[in-house]
Design an enzyme around this catalytic site. Structure first.
Site, PDB file in Angstrom:
ATOM      1  N   GLY A  94     -12.318  31.607  -6.811  1.00  0.00           N
ATOM      2  CA  GLY A  94     -13.675  31.746  -6.286  1.00  0.00           C
ATOM      3  C   GLY A  94     -13.882  30.808  -5.119  1.00  0.00           C
ATOM      4  O   GLY A  94     -12.934  30.177  -4.645  1.00  0.00           O
TER       5      GLY A  94
ATOM      6  N   GLY B 264     -13.105  27.088  -6.232  1.00  0.00           N
ATOM      7  CA  GLY B 264     -11.820  26.686  -6.803  1.00  0.00           C
ATOM      8  C   GLY B 264     -11.072  27.816  -7.459  1.00  0.00           C
ATOM      9  O   GLY B 264     -11.482  28.976  -7.396  1.00  0.00           O
TER      10      GLY B 264
ATOM     11  N   LYS C 149     -10.943  25.654 -14.711  1.00  0.00           N
ATOM     12  CA  LYS C 149     -11.350  25.817 -13.316  1.00  0.00           C
ATOM     13  C   LYS C 149     -11.052  24.549 -12.538  1.00  0.00           C
ATOM     14  O   LYS C 149     -11.564  23.474 -12.876  1.00  0.00           O
ATOM     15  CB  LYS C 149     -12.843  26.157 -13.258  1.00  0.00           C
ATOM     16  CG  LYS C 149     -13.333  26.423 -11.868  1.00  0.00           C
ATOM     17  CD  LYS C 149     -14.685  27.086 -11.906  1.00  0.00           C
ATOM     18  CE  LYS C 149     -15.128  27.464 -10.503  1.00  0.00           C
ATOM     19  NZ  LYS C 149     -16.296  28.291 -10.496  1.00  0.00           N
TER      20      LYS C 149
ATOM     21  N   ASP D   3     -26.616  31.886  -8.720  1.00  0.00           N
ATOM     22  CA  ASP D   3     -25.480  32.657  -8.189  1.00  0.00           C
ATOM     23  C   ASP D   3     -25.164  33.829  -9.125  1.00  0.00           C
ATOM     24  O   ASP D   3     -24.025  34.037  -9.529  1.00  0.00           O
ATOM     25  CB  ASP D   3     -24.252  31.751  -8.017  1.00  0.00           C
ATOM     26  CG  ASP D   3     -23.227  32.346  -7.056  1.00  0.00           C
ATOM     27  OD1 ASP D   3     -23.586  33.294  -6.315  1.00  0.00           O
ATOM     28  OD2 ASP D   3     -22.080  31.888  -7.039  1.00  0.00           O
TER      29      ASP D   3
HETATM   30  N1  ATP Z   1     -14.127  31.666 -18.739  1.00  0.00           N
HETATM   31  C1  ATP Z   1     -13.401  32.595 -18.122  1.00  0.00           C
HETATM   32  N2  ATP Z   1     -12.642  33.454 -18.822  1.00  0.00           N
HETATM   33  C2  ATP Z   1     -11.902  34.401 -18.204  1.00  0.00           C
HETATM   34  N3  ATP Z   1     -11.854  34.572 -16.876  1.00  0.00           N
HETATM   35  C3  ATP Z   1     -12.588  33.751 -16.105  1.00  0.00           C
HETATM   36  C4  ATP Z   1     -13.395  32.715 -16.684  1.00  0.00           C
HETATM   37  N4  ATP Z   1     -14.022  32.066 -15.677  1.00  0.00           N
HETATM   38  C5  ATP Z   1     -13.629  32.653 -14.554  1.00  0.00           C
HETATM   39  N5  ATP Z   1     -12.770  33.667 -14.783  1.00  0.00           N
HETATM   40  C6  ATP Z   1     -12.128  34.544 -13.783  1.00  0.00           C
HETATM   41  O1  ATP Z   1     -11.913  33.813 -12.611  1.00  0.00           O
HETATM   42  C7  ATP Z   1     -12.584  34.438 -11.514  1.00  0.00           C
HETATM   43  C8  ATP Z   1     -13.029  33.369 -10.549  1.00  0.00           C
HETATM   44  O2  ATP Z   1     -14.026  32.601 -11.160  1.00  0.00           O
HETATM   45  P1  ATP Z   1     -14.930  31.602 -10.317  1.00  0.00           P
HETATM   46  O3  ATP Z   1     -16.090  31.257 -11.144  1.00  0.00           O
HETATM   47  O4  ATP Z   1     -14.131  30.512  -9.761  1.00  0.00           O
HETATM   48  O5  ATP Z   1     -15.196  32.446  -9.067  1.00  0.00           O
HETATM   49  P2  ATP Z   1     -16.374  33.288  -8.470  1.00  0.00           P
HETATM   50  O6  ATP Z   1     -17.524  33.286  -9.390  1.00  0.00           O
HETATM   51  O7  ATP Z   1     -15.808  34.582  -8.014  1.00  0.00           O
HETATM   52  O8  ATP Z   1     -16.641  32.470  -7.193  1.00  0.00           O
HETATM   53  P3  ATP Z   1     -17.684  31.353  -6.881  1.00  0.00           P
HETATM   54  O9  ATP Z   1     -17.226  30.122  -7.581  1.00  0.00           O
HETATM   55  O10 ATP Z   1     -17.543  31.308  -5.416  1.00  0.00           O
HETATM   56  O11 ATP Z   1     -19.015  31.867  -7.332  1.00  0.00           O
HETATM   57  C9  ATP Z   1     -13.714  35.252 -12.157  1.00  0.00           C
HETATM   58  O12 ATP Z   1     -14.118  36.303 -11.332  1.00  0.00           O
HETATM   59  C10 ATP Z   1     -13.048  35.713 -13.439  1.00  0.00           C
HETATM   60  O13 ATP Z   1     -12.285  36.855 -13.187  1.00  0.00           O
END
Ligand code: ATP
Length: 454
Positions: free
Chosen positions: A112, A115, A131, A236
């Site tokens: 994301g 990170g 994360k 968000d």
């Molecule tokens: N607890 C979790 N269990 C399973 N998959 C996860 C989990 N958290 C995140 N992910 C996966 O990792 C991806 C990236 O998560 P992250 O929260 O870093 O990014 P984002 O929400 O796309 O970006 P941003 O941080 O810019 O809002 C998610 O879209 C999901 O597919």
């Protein structure tokens, strides 16, 4: 080891004393000196025996005590860790623990704006999503208080934070350790795979599953807005931050941007943060954001679930071959007025013939209420739940004259590869002054456009 050494020394001493008695008997016969030496020797042998008996008894007792303390300590530790879990106290992980859990950060599951996320397994067997927060400039105290706030939030539709790992030095990343949610995020279950951009997993969520997700997310947000000690704004809300568990029930994640606000504060001014396409108009206006800004983003997500498409996308104009931005809420508004809502529903769902037009209309109306330009006209999340669960009638939303088409959404450099989603972090908040020469900065130079049918 020590005990063994002492026993050997005692045995050698006894043997030596016996040898001394035998030697004295041979050389001194039964003289007075022999009796004296034999007497001293026998006393020494008895003393060594006594020493051995006392020492062994002491050791046995000591060992018993030690093992009792160890088992009590273990019990205490187990109890403490149980209490921590019950109370939602986040665990502080060592970097080595996380390296071991993620097999050296090998299995990347997502990336994301803030990170990368890795899958891992903790020593107790629980699966986690780790994360790694990159480029974070927060101080340690601020980071910890944010961690504590996130961990204290407990709701079945909100992801659980197990713990964190602080940066050991200034340029080392921090980590957040969440429960692992098996079916990844909503985006891969509602948006069809695009062209040659392959992705792993995902599919097409049925209408009923989408409706259930809408209720789950509404409950998670209602809890954050209305049932926590301090009101928490998510800031968000988007499909990437809605995870799906094994039964395709929604679990909202990524409180990275959350803002805690005192219950009596209704609006806060903050830097613009969030994701293009989901930001409420008030982010750009001077009256501040509130929980209604989350309601707006939620409304956009509802529309995206209904249509199986992003709210803003680039489409090719047949006549010119050029690409133009298409704003889905505008289309939905028009079709709703024309009573043709089925035309905007995800084609894959229409093909299943499982759609109930009345339910589609209800969800569309709720979504359109949520994205009303004026935040006071939007329902709160509690009302959204009431509407979705059928306890409150949903009226048709008013036909807005003007909708600030997400000022941060359109960007001339966007070639569409981002699918309309881009993260906006820490763009300084605009101070809109009513001065004669005021011009919007280039980031929001685009569009204020009418939503009513043209
Ligand atoms: N607890 C979790 N269990 C399973 N998959 C996860 C989990 N958290 C995140 N992910 C996966 O990792 C991806 C990236 O998560 P992250 O929260 O870093 O990014 P984002 O929400 O796309 O970006 P941003 O941080 O810019 O809002 C998610 O879209 C999901 O597919």
């Amino acid at each position: 080891m020590e005990d063994k050494k002492a026993n050997i020394i005692a045995a050698i001493s006894i043997l030596a004393l016996v040898v001394v008695i035998i030697a004295a008997r041979v050389s001194l016969k039964l003289s007075k000196t022999f009796y004296l030496i034999a007497g001293v020797d026998i006393s020494l042998i008895l003393a060594v025996f006594c020493f051995l008996i006392i020492r062994n008894r002491y050791n046995r007792e000591r060992n018993l005590l030690v093992s009792r303390f160890v088992s009590e300590g273990r019990e205490l530790r187990t109890e403490y860790s149980f209490l921590r879990k019950v109370a939602g106290v986040p665990t502080k992980f060592k970097l080595e623990d996380l390296e071991e859990a993620t097999d050296g950060f090998r299995s990347l599951i997502g990336k994301g704006g803030s990170g990368s996320v890795f899958k891992g397994v903790l020593k107790d067997g629980s699966q986690v999503a780790v994360k790694r927060i990159e480029g974070e400039e927060k101080g340690e105290r601020e980071f910890r208080s944010e961690v504590a706030a996130i961990a204290s939030v407990q709701h079945k539709n909100l992801v659980r934070l197990y713990g964190y790992s602080s940066a050991v030095s200034a340029n080392r990343p921090r980590f957040l350790v969440y429960e692992y949610i098996v079916n990844s995020s909503l985006d891969i279950w509602i948006f069809p795979e695009k062209g040659n951009r392959r992705r792993s997993g995902g599919g097409c969520l049925s209408w009923n599953q989408r409706y259930q997700v809408a209720i789950d997310v509404a409950k998670a947000l209602a809890y954050l807005h209305h049932d926590c000690r301090s009101k928490i704004l998510h800031l968000d809300v988007k499909p990437e931050n809605i995870l799906l568990d094994g039964s395709y029930r929604a679990v909202v994640t990524d409180f990275g941007l959350s803002k805690l606000i005192a219950r009596d504060e209704s609006k806060v001014l903050t830097d613009i943060r969030g994701t293009r396409g989901y930001l409420a108009p008030e982010w750009l206006l001077e009256h501040g954001i509130s929980e209604k800004s989350d309601v707006y983003s939620y409304g956009i997500v509802l529309l995206e679930m209904i249509g199986g498409r992003r709210s803003i996308s680039r489409v090719e104009v047949k006549e010119t071959g050029k690409k133009k931005l298409e704003y889905f809420p505008r289309i939905v508004n028009q079709k709703m007025r024309e009573r043709k809502v089925m035309e905007i529903v995800d084609q894959r769902l229409v093909e299943t013939n499982e759609l109930d037009e009345e339910e589609v209309m209800k969800l569309v109306c709720v979504a359109m209420w949520c994205i009303q330009e004026k935040s006071r006209n939007r329902p709160d999340m509690v009302m959204v739940i009431e509407m979705l669960e059928g306890r409150v009638m949903v009226n048709e939303p008013p036909d807005s004259d003007v909708v600030v088409v997400d000022l941060l959404a359109a960007d001339d450099d966007d070639d569409g590869s981002s699918g309309g989603v881009r993260r906006v972090i820490n763009v300084p908040r605009l101070q809109i002054q009513r001065e004669r020469n005021f011009r919007l900065p280039s980031i929001c130079s685009s569009i204020i456009s009418p939503i009513s049918p043209r």
